[in-house]
Motif scaffolding. Structure first.
Motif, PDB file in Angstrom:
ATOM      1  N   ARG A   1      21.047  86.245  27.845  1.00 11.66           N
ATOM      2  CA  ARG A   1      21.651  86.670  26.578  1.00 11.66           C
ATOM      3  C   ARG A   1      21.297  85.757  25.408  1.00 11.66           C
ATOM      4  O   ARG A   1      20.990  86.219  24.314  1.00 11.66           O
ATOM      5  CB  ARG A   1      23.155  86.743  26.754  1.00 11.66           C
ATOM      6  CG  ARG A   1      23.878  87.232  25.537  1.00 11.66           C
ATOM      7  CD  ARG A   1      25.354  87.326  25.800  1.00 11.66           C
ATOM      8  NE  ARG A   1      26.054  87.785  24.607  1.00 11.66           N
ATOM      9  CZ  ARG A   1      27.317  88.087  24.561  1.00 11.66           C
ATOM     10  NH1 ARG A   1      28.045  87.993  25.647  1.00 11.66           N
ATOM     11  NH2 ARG A   1      27.877  88.487  23.442  1.00 11.66           N
ATOM     12  N   GLN A   2      21.328  84.458  25.624  1.00 12.68           N
ATOM     13  CA  GLN A   2      21.031  83.514  24.536  1.00 12.68           C
ATOM     14  C   GLN A   2      19.566  83.584  24.107  1.00 12.68           C
ATOM     15  O   GLN A   2      19.242  83.353  22.951  1.00 12.68           O
ATOM     16  CB  GLN A   2      21.385  82.083  24.957  1.00 12.68           C
ATOM     17  CG  GLN A   2      22.847  81.895  25.320  1.00 12.68           C
ATOM     18  CD  GLN A   2      23.793  82.288  24.192  1.00 12.68           C
ATOM     19  OE1 GLN A   2      23.527  82.018  23.029  1.00 12.68           O
ATOM     20  NE2 GLN A   2      24.891  82.938  24.535  1.00 12.68           N
ATOM     21  N   ARG A   3      18.692  83.910  25.029  1.00 16.92           N
ATOM     22  CA  ARG A   3      17.249  83.951  24.717  1.00 16.92           C
ATOM     23  C   ARG A   3      16.791  85.283  24.132  1.00 16.92           C
ATOM     24  O   ARG A   3      15.873  85.313  23.338  1.00 16.92           O
ATOM     25  CB  ARG A   3      16.426  83.654  25.973  1.00 16.92           C
ATOM     26  CG  ARG A   3      16.575  82.243  26.450  1.00 16.92           C
ATOM     27  CD  ARG A   3      15.686  82.027  27.664  1.00 16.92           C
ATOM     28  NE  ARG A   3      15.937  80.734  28.246  1.00 16.92           N
ATOM     29  CZ  ARG A   3      15.107  79.725  28.167  1.00 16.92           C
ATOM     30  NH1 ARG A   3      13.969  79.850  27.546  1.00 16.92           N
ATOM     31  NH2 ARG A   3      15.416  78.581  28.726  1.00 16.92           N
ATOM     32  N   ILE A   4      17.410  86.375  24.567  1.00 22.61           N
ATOM     33  CA  ILE A   4      16.950  87.692  24.118  1.00 22.61           C
ATOM     34  C   ILE A   4      17.692  88.192  22.891  1.00 22.61           C
ATOM     35  O   ILE A   4      17.258  89.151  22.261  1.00 22.61           O
ATOM     36  CB  ILE A   4      17.048  88.741  25.242  1.00 22.61           C
ATOM     37  CG1 ILE A   4      18.498  88.952  25.669  1.00 22.61           C
ATOM     38  CG2 ILE A   4      16.162  88.369  26.421  1.00 22.61           C
ATOM     39  CD1 ILE A   4      18.702  90.087  26.647  1.00 22.61           C
ATOM     40  N   GLY A   5      18.804  87.588  22.580  1.00 25.85           N
ATOM     41  CA  GLY A   5      19.565  87.984  21.401  1.00 25.85           C
ATOM     42  C   GLY A   5      20.605  89.044  21.705  1.00 25.85           C
ATOM     43  O   GLY A   5      20.522  89.767  22.693  1.00 25.85           O
ATOM     44  N   LEU A   6      21.576  89.119  20.835  1.00 25.27           N
ATOM     45  CA  LEU A   6      22.713  90.006  21.024  1.00 25.27           C
ATOM     46  C   LEU A   6      22.333  91.482  20.944  1.00 25.27           C
ATOM     47  O   LEU A   6      22.872  92.302  21.692  1.00 25.27           O
ATOM     48  CB  LEU A   6      23.793  89.674  19.990  1.00 25.27           C
ATOM     49  CG  LEU A   6      25.153  90.306  20.196  1.00 25.27           C
ATOM     50  CD1 LEU A   6      25.706  89.964  21.573  1.00 25.27           C
ATOM     51  CD2 LEU A   6      26.106  89.841  19.110  1.00 25.27           C
ATOM     52  N   ARG A   7      21.386  91.820  20.074  1.00 20.34           N
ATOM     53  CA  ARG A   7      21.004  93.229  19.908  1.00 20.34           C
ATOM     54  C   ARG A   7      20.393  93.799  21.187  1.00 20.34           C
ATOM     55  O   ARG A   7      20.780  94.888  21.633  1.00 20.34           O
ATOM     56  CB  ARG A   7      20.026  93.375  18.745  1.00 20.34           C
ATOM     57  CG  ARG A   7      19.636  94.824  18.511  1.00 20.34           C
ATOM     58  CD  ARG A   7      18.822  94.963  17.287  1.00 20.34           C
ATOM     59  NE  ARG A   7      19.746  94.738  16.165  1.00 20.34           N
ATOM     60  CZ  ARG A   7      19.409  94.799  14.904  1.00 20.34           C
ATOM     61  NH1 ARG A   7      18.183  95.058  14.580  1.00 20.34           N
ATOM     62  NH2 ARG A   7      20.290  94.591  13.959  1.00 20.34           N
ATOM     63  N   ILE A   8      19.466  93.091  21.802  1.00 22.12           N
ATOM     64  CA  ILE A   8      18.846  93.556  23.052  1.00 22.12           C
ATOM     65  C   ILE A   8      19.872  93.541  24.181  1.00 22.12           C
ATOM     66  O   ILE A   8      19.951  94.482  24.979  1.00 22.12           O
ATOM     67  CB  ILE A   8      17.610  92.715  23.413  1.00 22.12           C
ATOM     68  CG1 ILE A   8      16.515  92.935  22.374  1.00 22.12           C
ATOM     69  CG2 ILE A   8      17.103  93.050  24.814  1.00 22.12           C
ATOM     70  CD1 ILE A   8      15.310  92.033  22.521  1.00 22.12           C
ATOM     71  N   PHE A   9      20.678  92.483  24.233  1.00 23.44           N
ATOM     72  CA  PHE A   9      21.723  92.398  25.248  1.00 23.44           C
ATOM     73  C   PHE A   9      22.630  93.621  25.186  1.00 23.44           C
ATOM     74  O   PHE A   9      22.907  94.259  26.195  1.00 23.44           O
ATOM     75  CB  PHE A   9      22.544  91.113  25.057  1.00 23.44           C
ATOM     76  CG  PHE A   9      23.810  91.089  25.860  1.00 23.44           C
ATOM     77  CD1 PHE A   9      23.781  90.819  27.214  1.00 23.44           C
ATOM     78  CD2 PHE A   9      25.038  91.343  25.249  1.00 23.44           C
ATOM     79  CE1 PHE A   9      24.954  90.797  27.956  1.00 23.44           C
ATOM     80  CE2 PHE A   9      26.212  91.320  25.984  1.00 23.44           C
ATOM     81  CZ  PHE A   9      26.164  91.051  27.339  1.00 23.44           C
ATOM     82  N   ARG A  10      23.098  93.958  23.999  1.00 16.93           N
ATOM     83  CA  ARG A  10      23.991  95.120  23.844  1.00 16.93           C
ATOM     84  C   ARG A  10      23.286  96.422  24.188  1.00 16.93           C
ATOM     85  O   ARG A  10      23.879  97.308  24.807  1.00 16.93           O
ATOM     86  CB  ARG A  10      24.546  95.186  22.433  1.00 16.93           C
ATOM     87  CG  ARG A  10      25.663  94.210  22.225  1.00 16.93           C
ATOM     88  CD  ARG A  10      26.364  94.475  20.915  1.00 16.93           C
ATOM     89  NE  ARG A  10      27.420  93.500  20.725  1.00 16.93           N
ATOM     90  CZ  ARG A  10      27.828  93.080  19.557  1.00 16.93           C
ATOM     91  NH1 ARG A  10      27.257  93.541  18.459  1.00 16.93           N
ATOM     92  NH2 ARG A  10      28.796  92.202  19.468  1.00 16.93           N
TER      93      ARG A  10
ATOM     94  N   THR B   1      19.701  90.541  31.851  1.00 20.94           N
ATOM     95  CA  THR B   1      19.921  90.407  30.410  1.00 20.94           C
ATOM     96  C   THR B   1      21.182  89.604  30.116  1.00 20.94           C
ATOM     97  O   THR B   1      21.238  88.908  29.097  1.00 20.94           O
ATOM     98  CB  THR B   1      19.993  91.774  29.710  1.00 20.94           C
ATOM     99  OG1 THR B   1      21.035  92.546  30.305  1.00 20.94           O
ATOM    100  CG2 THR B   1      18.671  92.496  29.786  1.00 20.94           C
TER     101      THR B   1
END
Length: 185
Positions: A113-122, A109
């Motif tokens: 990070r750039q592809r999945i977005g900050l919400r999923i990353f966090r 993840t």
């Protein structure tokens, strides 16, 4: 390379990885606060956090790789993916496998990070709160140095660092970086 050397290097990389992952977890929490840590600005804390995470990850990979080739450890490829089926101390080795699997998901993840977005990353990054105590349990249960004072002192210091930073994080006056930024606007 003799099996004693593989075993010693495998142990050493595992212990050192625990230290780096402890620093990474503590600094990750500090980074979210938006406050400087000692005299370091927030970006420096974030850089050291990333470095410690990368170093810890590389050391975990070395730990696993070295012990895979060590005939005493008797690791199979499936032992890196499926927890609790290993030949040597299956419960404690399984905790190591579980920590390794969670680490792989966190790495994936982070890379995406750039592809999945900050919400999923966090959301996935929150798994590090589980990863660390699982890795500590693996070290305490599977490690061959658990009867040594230096190792227990090291593990105790790691646990103390994480406990202090978690207490700091859970305090009512803890301010997330986003909250601190919103207050300045």
């Amino acid at each position: 390379m003799t099996s004693e050397a593989l075993w010693a290097l495998g142990r050493g990389t595992g212990i050192t990885a625990l230290g780096f992952l402890t620093v990474s977890l503590a600094l990750g929490i500090a980074t979210r606060s938006g406050r400087p840590l000692f005299v370091l600005p927030r970006f420096a804390v974030a850089d050291v956090h990333r470095f410690a995470a990368l170093a810890g990850t590389l050391l975990v990979m070395l730990h696993v790789g070295l012990l895979f080739f060590d005939p005493y450890a008797q690791l199979r490829i499936v032992d890196f993916v499926v927890p609790f089926i290993g030949a040597y101390r299956p419960l404690w080795q399984g905790l190591g496998t579980l920590a390794f699997d969670v680490l792989l998901v966190v790495i994936a993840t982070s890379l995406l990070r750039q592809r999945i977005g900050l919400r999923i990353f966090r959301a996935v990054h929150w798994a590090t709160y589980a990863l660390w105590p699982i890795a500590l349990g693996h070290a305490l249960g599977n490690g061959t140095d658990t009867d040594r004072v230096w190792f227990l002192a090291f593990a105790g210091c790691c646990a103390l660092i994480v406990a202090v930073v978690l207490v700091w994080r859970l305090r009512a006056n803890y301010t997330e970086y986003a909250d601190a930024q919103a207050g300045r606007s």
